[in-house]
Design an enzyme around this catalytic site. Sequence first.
Site, PDB file in Angstrom:
ATOM      1  N   ASP A 149      -1.275   6.519   6.613  1.00 49.70           N
ATOM      2  CA  ASP A 149      -2.403   5.741   6.093  1.00 49.70           C
ATOM      3  C   ASP A 149      -2.731   4.707   7.164  1.00 49.70           C
ATOM      4  O   ASP A 149      -1.955   3.773   7.386  1.00 49.70           O
ATOM      5  CB  ASP A 149      -1.978   5.074   4.781  1.00 49.70           C
ATOM      6  CG  ASP A 149      -3.009   4.068   4.263  1.00 49.70           C
ATOM      7  OD1 ASP A 149      -4.062   3.911   4.900  1.00 49.70           O
ATOM      8  OD2 ASP A 149      -2.747   3.442   3.214  1.00 49.70           O
ATOM      9  N   LYS A 193     -12.802  -1.548   7.082  1.00 51.59           N
ATOM     10  CA  LYS A 193     -12.165  -2.629   7.847  1.00 51.59           C
ATOM     11  C   LYS A 193     -12.612  -2.573   9.315  1.00 51.59           C
ATOM     12  O   LYS A 193     -13.353  -3.418   9.760  1.00 51.59           O
ATOM     13  CB  LYS A 193     -10.652  -2.540   7.720  1.00 51.59           C
ATOM     14  CG  LYS A 193     -10.218  -2.702   6.259  1.00 51.59           C
ATOM     15  CD  LYS A 193      -8.815  -2.238   6.050  1.00 51.59           C
ATOM     16  CE  LYS A 193      -8.496  -2.013   4.593  1.00 51.59           C
ATOM     17  NZ  LYS A 193      -8.652  -3.163   3.729  1.00 51.59           N
ATOM     18  N   TRP A 205       0.819  -1.223   0.000  1.00 51.77           N
ATOM     19  CA  TRP A 205       0.000   0.000   0.000  1.00 51.77           C
ATOM     20  C   TRP A 205       0.846   1.263   0.000  1.00 51.77           C
ATOM     21  O   TRP A 205       0.553   2.213  -0.726  1.00 51.77           O
ATOM     22  CB  TRP A 205      -1.005  -0.004   1.161  1.00 51.77           C
ATOM     23  CG  TRP A 205      -2.066  -1.031   0.918  1.00 51.77           C
ATOM     24  CD1 TRP A 205      -2.294  -2.161   1.638  1.00 51.77           C
ATOM     25  CD2 TRP A 205      -3.005  -1.059  -0.168  1.00 51.77           C
ATOM     26  NE1 TRP A 205      -3.318  -2.883   1.072  1.00 51.77           N
ATOM     27  CE2 TRP A 205      -3.775  -2.236  -0.020  1.00 51.77           C
ATOM     28  CE3 TRP A 205      -3.284  -0.211  -1.245  1.00 51.77           C
ATOM     29  CZ2 TRP A 205      -4.800  -2.588  -0.910  1.00 51.77           C
ATOM     30  CZ3 TRP A 205      -4.306  -0.552  -2.145  1.00 51.77           C
ATOM     31  CH2 TRP A 205      -5.047  -1.717  -1.972  1.00 51.77           C
TER      32      TRP A 205
END
Length: 358
Positions: free
Chosen positions: A181, A205, A111
């Site tokens: 992030d 999530k 990511w």
Amino acid sequence: MGAKQGETINFNAGPAKIPEAVMEKAQRELINYAGTGVSILEMSHRCAEFDNVIKGCERLLREEMNIPGDYDVIFMQGGATGQFAAVPMNLAALSRKKVQPCADYAVTGSWSEKAFKEAEKYLNVVKINSPVKPYVSVNDPATWTRDTDAAYLHYCSNETINGIEMREVPETLPGVPIVADVSSNILSRPFDVSKHGIVYGGTQKNLGAAGLTIVVVQKDLIGHENKMTPSVFSYSTMSKNNSIYNTPNCFGIYLTKLVLEWIKETGVNALFDRNETKSTMIYDLIDSSDGFYSRPAGNDVLEKKFLICALARGMIGLKGHRSVGGIRASLYNAVTLEETEVLADYMKEFMADYYDRQ
Ligand code: PMP
């Protein structure tokens, strides 16, 4: 051993399991929200009821994340991937290099690598931690390089695909804000927002449904966006308009508010303790498996067998990300201790059955 008869244990990576109590409340309220006669899905984003929802959601988020007063909370769309672009568009101007602005990126997994690649479109980016693939660990942040001219330093607090969590906030240079992030570990443990300039993450999530992105920004960092920045990605436009410059993800905000109420009831510290117990249970088993379970994973045939037998026992979502393969169990807040125990028991049983047949 498996899930109870007819039940499913959801280890999906995201969208992921939502607490049962939240799902039940959302179901109860779906058709007729707070006696209005209409659903939250059917009302204006500018009506009084929704105003209460969005304000309530922000208040709870501020409370649970301990967000200081000099930060704005912005609800956006476009996912964390949208923020991979929004961050450089909004912050590039802060670089001391005005002609060729630059930023520092810690690339610790898939990511942050994507974030790095997206940022390359907007400024000069540097991988500050000399990353080595496959991503299995992070080298000591004290050895990372830093550029005094950087507009910001970006890192990912939990690499969802590679299973790498950064427990400490990396040090930065004076005047260089840190951007995190936090998509896959937001509110799974205590976290110091005040060390950051920006904290962002998708909610699919630990915080509800897909389609909502939470951006927590220090007020000083707002108002520097590049002129080409789309209005929906401009922190100043979105902040000035209290996240309803355009139609927001109303249902997503509503659901996140319910999840935050659930988090408040349990408490972030208690969730953290439970998450530690869950992950220790699985990692201890991996570490004591004499190489049967390994990182990164590597036996295709056994992995397929593992997944098929897991499915037969009601456990879903254990397949690793398509880019790396293997097995992955996402143990987000909503996954219970009992469900994790079912997985651990299954792993032990599977190892006993197949250890000699590797
Ligand atoms: N960052 C991290 C750490 C993620 O786990 C994900 C999604 N799995 C993303 C970014 C991308 O998020 P989205 O799909 O919401 O754009």
